[in-house]
Design a protein around this motif. Structure first.
Motif, mmCIF file in Angstrom:
data_model
loop_
_atom_site.group_PDB
_atom_site.id
_atom_site.type_symbol
_atom_site.label_atom_id
_atom_site.label_comp_id
_atom_site.label_asym_id
_atom_site.label_seq_id
_atom_site.Cartn_x
_atom_site.Cartn_y
_atom_site.Cartn_z
ATOM 1 N N TYR A 72 25.539 72.904 2.205
ATOM 2 C CA TYR A 72 26.818 73.534 1.884
ATOM 3 C C TYR A 72 26.596 74.689 0.923
ATOM 4 O O TYR A 72 25.617 74.741 0.184
ATOM 5 N N PHE A 73 27.530 75.632 0.990
ATOM 6 C CA PHE A 73 27.474 76.844 0.176
ATOM 7 C C PHE A 73 28.673 76.818 -0.767
ATOM 8 O O PHE A 73 29.795 76.547 -0.356
ATOM 9 N N ARG A 247 17.627 80.414 7.960
ATOM 10 C CA ARG A 247 17.891 81.842 7.714
ATOM 11 C C ARG A 247 19.067 82.026 6.751
ATOM 12 O O ARG A 247 18.986 82.826 5.810
ATOM 13 N N HIS A 248 20.135 81.286 6.959
ATOM 14 C CA HIS A 248 21.305 81.405 6.077
ATOM 15 C C HIS A 248 20.990 80.882 4.674
ATOM 16 O O HIS A 248 21.423 81.458 3.677
ATOM 17 N N ILE A 249 20.241 79.794 4.612
ATOM 18 C CA ILE A 249 19.865 79.239 3.307
ATOM 19 C C ILE A 249 18.998 80.228 2.532
ATOM 20 O O ILE A 249 19.180 80.435 1.326
ATOM 21 N N TYR A 252 21.148 83.173 1.249
ATOM 22 C CA TYR A 252 22.097 82.860 0.176
ATOM 23 C C TYR A 252 21.606 81.656 -0.643
ATOM 24 O O TYR A 252 22.388 80.770 -0.990
ATOM 25 N N ARG A 253 20.346 81.653 -0.968
ATOM 26 C CA ARG A 253 19.760 80.509 -1.669
ATOM 27 C C ARG A 253 20.472 80.160 -2.977
ATOM 28 O O ARG A 253 20.676 78.982 -3.271
ATOM 29 N N PRO A 254 20.895 81.128 -3.814
ATOM 30 C CA PRO A 254 21.576 80.765 -5.064
ATOM 31 C C PRO A 254 22.905 80.041 -4.853
ATOM 32 O O PRO A 254 23.409 79.392 -5.772
ATOM 33 N N LEU A 255 23.452 80.136 -3.643
ATOM 34 C CA LEU A 255 24.740 79.509 -3.350
ATOM 35 C C LEU A 255 24.599 78.270 -2.484
ATOM 36 O O LEU A 255 25.595 77.688 -2.060
ATOM 37 N N THR A 256 23.369 77.857 -2.197
ATOM 38 C CA THR A 256 23.098 76.770 -1.267
ATOM 39 C C THR A 256 22.815 75.466 -2.006
ATOM 40 O O THR A 256 22.105 75.453 -3.001
ATOM 41 N N TYR A 257 23.344 74.387 -1.459
ATOM 42 C CA TYR A 257 23.139 73.059 -2.026
ATOM 43 C C TYR A 257 22.809 72.076 -0.901
ATOM 44 O O TYR A 257 23.142 72.306 0.233
#
Length: 257
Positions: A72-73, A247-249, A252-257
């Protein structure tokens, strides 16, 4: 062949071991104790194997504990991160057909039958909502609510019955609405612990706060803009889905959990 002949073929160490295991006497352990110890050891080994298999199944089946999503983001507390989640992150996920399910969610507070309940307000963007029901079904109407097992017990609710939900509008004015309990939820610790919490749609949450009238639409928009939403996602099975999710993770790694 006699016992003496059979014994003659065994080494002395084997004979001593058998004697100690089977013979009874003042200074010897009875055979029952030896067998009981063996049975207990085998039972413990079997129990460990079963527990390990059950734990592996639980870990590999997150839907069983309220988390059927793969990632989740969410807002990470940095300036404009919520705007980034609601804008570029969500838009990129929606354009990617390898992302099979997308659900918007937000943690909100409501009162159910006089009890404060941490609630997930959600909206499916693509596919079925990424939440789990123990039984019943997930909410989709503006008067549907799903409760955790412990919350259902604490509030005196029952499956198929109604509960009184109270929530305040942006001006602080409380509003009360009857909701129907349409399912028992499987929720994780984000709602206060396993078995705690509730689920309703974002539309149900906003409509409960904004009574019908000329200002209802503006009231609902104001509430939606103020929600700290997260995006739950699950990719299609296989390499294409795994690559898309990675790819999405990465992006946007700082927003990924």
């Amino acid at each position: 062949m006699g016992r003496a002949a059979a014994a003659a073929r065994l080494p002395a160490t084997a004979l001593i071991g058998i004697s100690h295991a089977l013979d009874r006497g003042r200074d010897r352990s009875p055979v029952g104790t030896a067998i009981a110890g063996t049975v207990a050891a085998v039972a413990a080994l079997c129990a460990t194997a079963v527990f390990g298999a059950s734990l592996a199944h639980l870990v590999s089946s997150p839907e069983l504990y309220g988390a059927p999503f793969q990632a989740y983001f969410a807002d990470n507390g940095q300036p404009d991160s919520q705007a980034q989640v609601n804008g570029p992150v969500l838009n990129g996920l929606r354009r990617d057909q390898a992302i099979q399910q997308i659900t918007l969610g937000a943690f909100v507070a409501v009162n159910v039958n006089g009890h404060h309940v941490r609630t997930v307000a959600m909206t499916p963007v693509r596919g079925a909502p990424l939440l789990s029901a123990v039984d019943g079904r997930l909410p989709h109407g503006d008067r549907d609510i799903m409760l955790g097992v412990a919350t259902m017990r604490a509030t005196g609710a029952r499956l198929g019955g109604t509960v009184l939900v109270r929530v305040s509008d942006p001006a602080g004015v409380p509003h009360e609405t009857l909701f129907r309990v349409i399912g028992r939820a499987s929720l994780n610790a984000g709602t206060g612990g396993l078995g705690q919490g509730a689920v309703m749609t974002i539309s149900a949450f906003t409509s409960a706060q904004c009574p019908a009238g000329p200002g209802q639409h503006a009231c609902q928009l104001r509430i939606r803009r103020g929600l700290a939403t997260v995006i739950l996602v699950r990719a299609v099975p296989g390499p294409a889905g795994s690559a898309a999710l990675a790819r999405h993770i990465l992006q946007y790694r700082p927003l990924t959990y």
